[in-house]
Design an enzyme around this catalytic site. Structure first.
Site, mmCIF file in Angstrom:
data_model
loop_
_atom_site.group_PDB
_atom_site.id
_atom_site.type_symbol
_atom_site.label_atom_id
_atom_site.label_comp_id
_atom_site.label_asym_id
_atom_site.label_seq_id
_atom_site.Cartn_x
_atom_site.Cartn_y
_atom_site.Cartn_z
ATOM 1 N N SER A 151 0.855 -1.187 0.000
ATOM 2 C CA SER A 151 0.000 0.000 0.000
ATOM 3 C C SER A 151 0.889 1.234 0.000
ATOM 4 O O SER A 151 2.112 1.138 0.218
ATOM 5 C CB SER A 151 -0.873 -0.012 1.261
ATOM 6 N N TYR A 164 -3.174 -1.035 9.995
ATOM 7 C CA TYR A 164 -3.042 -1.231 8.545
ATOM 8 C C TYR A 164 -1.683 -0.726 8.072
ATOM 9 O O TYR A 164 -0.985 -1.389 7.290
ATOM 10 C CB TYR A 164 -4.168 -0.487 7.835
#
Length: 260
Positions: A151, A164
């Site tokens: 990400s 995350y």
């Protein structure tokens, strides 16, 4: 002999790819893209009905697709799933560790259970599934490809998504650790770092006028990305074109990280 421009460099015919979290969004787009390049794809998820629907969709387009329902965070379930694939003669040449979840909450309010759930799904699962795949790739002696989905938060943090961020930062270094240990077995382990992509997981953000405007204003491309725009990078990392690329993360973000 293959040349630098040879289409055969990107041909996945005869290869089998397992894509985790493949019933929708990025996972389904990557499964479709790998199948379109010639691979036989195994779609993973936890809900058999969703897998059946996704498999049927790919098969309706003439693509080779199979389903494998198992929880990627459950060590025993992962081992049993690979044993079942072995019995079916489905040998995984390409693994895409895509399964992931999000949980948005300030850290001072974050429960340990929610932290652990995100870490387990987004990071530990990639280790568990990657380990089972690599064991078989090493035993067969013909190498393989592992593609971990990172990400923008593999590189930069944002408030309210601490677990995350930590998990995706871990994905970047997990890919390097895999390369360090498995490159001698002709296994290439790399990662893709998607930018802000139009997926179900991001629906709330897309529908938030302020956040939508921020994404478009802060990105040189001035738009959200689409899941299918990750396919080219995935096919490259799954193919012989990337045989000397290892332990890297390629950001597909419209230039977002370039202007931080």
């Amino acid at each position: 002999m293959q040349t630098a421009s040879s289409p055969a460099l990107f041909d996945l015919t005869g290869k089998t790819a397992l894509v985790t979290g493949a019933t929708r969004g990025i996972g389904l787009a990557l499964a479709r893209g790998l199948a379109g390049a010639g691979a036989r794809v195994i779609l993973n998820g936890r809900q058999p009905e969703a897998i059946d629907t996704a498999v049927a969709t790919l098969r309706a387009d003439g693509l080779q697709a199979f389903g494998a329902a198992f929880d990627v965070t459950d060590e025993a379930a992962v081992a049993q799933a690979f044993a079942a694939l072995d019995r079916q003669g489905l040998t995984v040449d390409i693994l895409v560790n895509n399964a992931g979840i999000q949980h948005r909450q300030p850290m001072v309010e974050l429960a340990l259970a929610d932290w652990q759930r995100v870490i387990d799904t987004n990071l530990t699962a990639a280790f568990l599934v990657g380990r089972e795949a690599a064991r078989r790739m090493i035993e067969r002696g013909r190498g393989g490809k592992i593609i971990n989905i990172g990400s923008l938060t593999s590189e930069a943090a944002r408030a309210t998504v601490a677990p995350y961020t930590v998990a995706k930062g871990g994905i970047k270094l997990l890919s390097k650790a895999m390369a360090a240990e498995w490159a001698r077995h002709d296994i290439q382990a790399n990662a893709i770092g998607p930018g802000y992509i139009l997926t179900e997981m991001n629906t709330a953000l897309v529908n938030n006028p302020d956040f939508d405007a921020w994404v478009k204003a802060s990105n040189p491309a001035q738009r959200w990305g689409r899941p299918e725009e990750l396919v080219g990078t995935a096919v490259y990392l799954a193919s012989s074109a990337s045989n000397y690329v290892n332990g890297q993360i390629i950001y597909v973000d419209g230039g977002w990280l370039s202007v931080l």
